[in-house]
Design a protein around this motif. Structure first.
Motif, short mmCIF file in Angstrom:
data_model
loop_
_atom_site.label_atom_id
_atom_site.label_comp_id
_atom_site.label_asym_id
_atom_site.label_seq_id
_atom_site.Cartn_x
_atom_site.Cartn_y
_atom_site.Cartn_z
N UNK A 98 0.84 -1.20 0.00
CA UNK A 98 0.00 0.00 0.00
C UNK A 98 0.87 1.25 0.00
N UNK A 99 0.56 2.18 -0.90
CA UNK A 99 1.41 3.38 -1.03
C UNK A 99 2.79 2.97 -1.50
N UNK A 100 2.83 2.18 -2.56
CA UNK A 100 4.06 1.50 -2.97
C UNK A 100 5.18 2.46 -3.36
N UNK A 101 4.84 3.63 -3.91
CA UNK A 101 5.87 4.59 -4.29
C UNK A 101 6.77 4.03 -5.37
N UNK A 102 8.03 3.80 -5.02
CA UNK A 102 8.99 3.23 -5.97
C UNK A 102 8.99 1.71 -5.97
N UNK A 103 8.05 1.09 -5.23
CA UNK A 103 7.95 -0.37 -5.24
C UNK A 103 8.54 -1.05 -4.03
N UNK A 104 8.69 -0.30 -2.95
CA UNK A 104 9.29 -0.85 -1.74
C UNK A 104 8.27 -0.94 -0.61
N UNK A 105 8.05 -2.11 -0.04
CA UNK A 105 8.80 -3.36 -0.17
C UNK A 105 8.29 -4.32 -1.25
N UNK A 106 7.25 -3.95 -2.01
CA UNK A 106 6.54 -4.88 -2.87
C UNK A 106 7.40 -5.58 -3.91
N UNK A 107 8.25 -4.82 -4.63
CA UNK A 107 9.03 -5.44 -5.71
C UNK A 107 10.08 -6.41 -5.16
N UNK A 108 10.87 -6.04 -4.15
CA UNK A 108 11.79 -7.04 -3.59
C UNK A 108 11.07 -8.28 -3.04
N UNK A 109 9.95 -8.08 -2.36
CA UNK A 109 9.20 -9.23 -1.82
C UNK A 109 8.65 -10.10 -2.94
N UNK A 110 8.15 -9.48 -4.01
CA UNK A 110 7.63 -10.25 -5.15
C UNK A 110 8.73 -11.07 -5.81
N UNK A 111 9.93 -10.52 -5.87
CA UNK A 111 11.07 -11.26 -6.44
C UNK A 111 11.46 -12.43 -5.53
N UNK A 112 11.31 -12.23 -4.22
CA UNK A 112 11.69 -13.26 -3.26
C UNK A 112 10.62 -14.33 -3.09
N UNK A 113 9.37 -13.97 -3.35
CA UNK A 113 8.23 -14.88 -3.12
C UNK A 113 7.40 -15.02 -4.39
N UNK A 114 7.95 -15.62 -5.43
CA UNK A 114 7.26 -15.68 -6.72
C UNK A 114 5.99 -16.53 -6.70
N UNK A 115 5.81 -17.32 -5.64
CA UNK A 115 4.63 -18.18 -5.56
C UNK A 115 3.37 -17.43 -5.15
N UNK A 116 3.52 -16.16 -4.74
CA UNK A 116 2.37 -15.37 -4.30
C UNK A 116 2.17 -14.16 -5.22
N UNK A 117 0.92 -13.69 -5.30
CA UNK A 117 0.59 -12.54 -6.14
C UNK A 117 0.68 -11.25 -5.35
N UNK A 118 1.33 -10.25 -5.94
CA UNK A 118 1.51 -8.96 -5.30
C UNK A 118 0.80 -7.86 -6.10
N UNK A 119 0.11 -6.98 -5.39
CA UNK A 119 -0.50 -5.80 -6.00
C UNK A 119 0.15 -4.56 -5.40
N UNK A 120 0.74 -3.74 -6.26
CA UNK A 120 1.36 -2.49 -5.82
C UNK A 120 0.34 -1.38 -5.97
N UNK A 121 -0.12 -0.87 -4.83
CA UNK A 121 -1.16 0.17 -4.83
C UNK A 121 -0.48 1.53 -4.74
N UNK A 122 -0.66 2.35 -5.77
CA UNK A 122 0.01 3.66 -5.85
C UNK A 122 -0.93 4.64 -6.55
N UNK A 123 -0.99 5.86 -6.06
CA UNK A 123 -1.96 6.82 -6.60
C UNK A 123 -1.38 7.71 -7.70
#
Length: 225
Positions: free
Chosen positions: A89-114
């Motif tokens: 939530x409020x992903x900005x530049x993708x932190x922590x979502x992008x690193x976590x998505x790279x580390x946990x490819x078995x789960x779906x990530x949604x980066x919420x940014x306005x």
């Protein structure tokens, strides 16, 4: 020690396997270079120094990967037919979502940014890094449909007041979790006291970030009733 070596050694310290590191490290190197390239235009992080981004942003984001993986696995075991959805939530530049998505490819990530330009950056990064498990959602947190996610995480987000806490709780499913990256325990306790009538119980878990020995980091876990 080179910054790229710090990234690899930091991933080892965070208990990633050699196989995981061989996948994650090149993606994070590319991601960091994208941040540096676009940072001045998009205001993605508070630094454009490679070394600082590795430590303060990538390794910090990944310091909770096992805890978030455990929460996702628990949710999966309760609903084996559902794909687990994790929000940044409020992903900005993708932190922590992008690193976590790279580390946990078995789960779906949604980066919420306005912000439009940051959403474009996030979509570009997901494509360049080959992160098939990442979706970018251009919305304010208040306008995201209710009960979309099993877990919602956030970092460098504003303090949890009652209104924001209620908004975030609305995003997750019953029995789902909010996972907030925070700093000092004393500040967290003061913050949580102010919303004690809304959140009477929470779990505070210490995070260890490689090369940040003198910086207190914690993960606040809040389970929705």
């Amino acid at each position: 020690m080179s910054a790229s070596q710090k990234l690899t050694d930091g991933l080892k310290e965070l208990k990633f396997s050699e196989e995981q590191i061989s996948s994650i490290a090149p993606k994070m190197d590319t991601y960091i270079n994208e941040i540096i390239l676009f940072n001045s235009a998009y205001n993605l992080t508070n630094t454009s120094d490679y070394d600082e981004i590795v430590i303060n942003h990538i390794l910090d984001s990944l310091s909770a990967w096992e805890k978030i993986q455990n929460l996702a696995n628990q949710a999966q075991s309760k609903n084996p037919d559902n794909s687990i959805k994790i929000a940044d939530i409020g992903s900005g530049g993708g932190l922590p979502g992008i690193p976590l998505a790279a580390a946990l490819p078995e789960f779906n990530f949604t980066l919420v940014e306005r912000m439009d330009k940051r959403c474009a950056f996030l979509e570009n990064c997901a494509a360049i890094l080959g992160l098939k498990n990442v979706t970018v959602l251009k919305k304010e947190a208040e306008k995201v449909p209710s009960q979309m996610f099993d877990i919602a995480t956030f970092r460098a987000f504003r303090p949890l007041d009652k209104k924001m806490t209620q908004t975030l709780l609305n995003l997750i499913k019953p029995q789902g979790y909010l996972a907030a990256y925070k700093a000092k325990k004393s500040s967290i306790q003061e913050e949580m006291r102010a919303i004690a009538d809304l959140i009477p119980n929470y779990d505070l878990q210490e995070l260890t970030v490689p090369y940040l020995d003198n910086h207190e980091r914690n993960l606040v876990l809040i389970q929705k009733a």
